[in-house]
Design an enzyme around this catalytic site. Structure first.
Site, mmCIF file in Angstrom:
data_model
loop_
_atom_site.group_PDB
_atom_site.id
_atom_site.type_symbol
_atom_site.label_atom_id
_atom_site.label_comp_id
_atom_site.label_asym_id
_atom_site.label_seq_id
_atom_site.Cartn_x
_atom_site.Cartn_y
_atom_site.Cartn_z
ATOM 1 N N ASP A 38 -10.369 2.545 2.592
ATOM 2 C CA ASP A 38 -10.626 1.871 3.877
ATOM 3 C C ASP A 38 -11.503 2.738 4.791
ATOM 4 O OD1 ASP A 38 -9.234 -0.461 3.302
ATOM 5 O OD2 ASP A 38 -7.334 0.344 4.026
ATOM 6 N N LYS A 49 0.816 -1.234 0.000
ATOM 7 C CA LYS A 49 0.000 0.000 0.000
ATOM 8 C C LYS A 49 0.843 1.275 0.000
ATOM 9 C CE LYS A 49 -4.092 -1.856 2.345
ATOM 10 N NZ LYS A 49 -5.085 -1.611 3.406
#
Ligand code: ATR
EC number: 1.1.1.25
Length: 285
Positions: free
Chosen positions: A111, A75
């Site tokens: 998220d 990420k």
């Protein structure tokens, strides 16, 4: 032989290392099928040493992918290598969703919206209080802290065994975020309206500490980002003590929505059948 719809339309991926346990192909496959859209979504494992080359192949179009999801451990690098990371990603220093647009690789992090959309769906009104407690200061807590702050909580207490990690997050996310050692948990819970477990405690059958939730505000919501098991030991305790609970599975489902819309052109819906599909898969493995 794959479905003929897979031969045409945009191709998307989830990459990680390892990535075979990802449930994202099941989620996106369900939406492609139920919406009747052409396209495909598959797991594409890339080792850390190959990740920069993979991003280069996305940028120049040679991979054939329209975009995809990025999970651990890529990420941070995805964020750094993207041409156009958005503001959410920049503050987090991490991206989980990539897409090509006008020849440039864009990046965001979904998220946080997954987290808030799950609570909006399962417990509307969860955001009516001013104070939240975030238990844990690992990678998974960052997007949660950002989302809770951006939703309007005025004080966010981050409590962590290693207090230095909580302090780093307080520095990153500004004065509304306060860092505390684990011993301060009971104190900061007093009157708080939201409790979020972001630690790995209680995951996959591991033991979790006994927690007393009674200092929380009446009707405070308790949630956990761990979703295996669905009702974690922390959630079970909160429920026994009379608090409404929200499990973490919906965060996984809702965080997938923005990427699907970017790659395949239609906004999908998180419905009961999708949730049941993922629960059945969890029970089978
Ligand atoms: P992730 O990136 O998935 O959040 P992580 O960075 O390893 O994973 O973070 C896991 C979180 O669970 C951390 O907040 C960790 O606390 P430390 O920062 O002190 O390591 C927390 N955690 C894990 N095991 C724990 C334990 N036995 N007791 C208390 N906290 C624990």
């Amino acid at each position: 032989m794959g479905d003929s719809r897979e031969t045409f339309g945009p191709k998307a991926f989830v990459t990680g290392f390892p990535v075979k346990h990802s449930r994202s192909p099941l989620i996106h496959g369900y939406w492609l099928k139920t919406l009747g859209l052409p396209g495909s979504y598959r797991a594409h494992e890339v080792a850390p040493e190959g990740f920069a080359d993979f991003i280069a192949s996305l940028k120049d179009g040679s991979s054939g992918f329209a975009g995809g999801n990025v999970t651990i451990p890529h990420k941070e690098l995805a964020f750094r290598l993207a041409d156009k990371p958005d503001e959410l990603s920049r503050e987090l220093g991490a991206s989980n969703t990539l897409w090509r647009e006008n020849g440039l690789l864009h990046a965001t992090n979904t998220d946080g919206v997954g987290f808030t959309a799950n609570l909006d769906e399962r417990h509307p009104g969860w955001d009516r209080h001013d104070t939240a407690v975030v238990f844990g200061a690992g990678g998974a807590s960052r997007a949660i802290i950002q989302a809770v702050r951006d939703r309007g909580f005025k004080t966010i207490h981050v409590v962590n065994r290693t207090v230095e990690r909580a302090r780093e997050l307080a520095d990153r996310f500004g004065p509304k975020v306060q860092a505390h050692p684990a011993g301060a948990l009971a104190e900061v819970m007093k009157g708080a309206g939201l409790f979020i477990n972001t630690t790995s405690l209680g995951m996959d059958g591991e033991a979790a500490p006994q927690l007393d939730f009674t200092p929380l505000a009446t009707e405070a919501v308790v949630t956990d980002i761990v979703y295996i098991p669905l009702k974690t030991p922390i959630l079970a305790q909160a429920e026994e003590q009379g608090f409404p609970i929200v499990d973490g599975l919906g965060m996984l489902l809702h965080q997938a929505v923005p990427g699907f819309e970017k790659w395949f052109g239609k906004r999908p819906v998180v419905d009961a059948a999708l949730r049941a599909l993922i629960i059945a898969d969890m029970e089978a493995h």
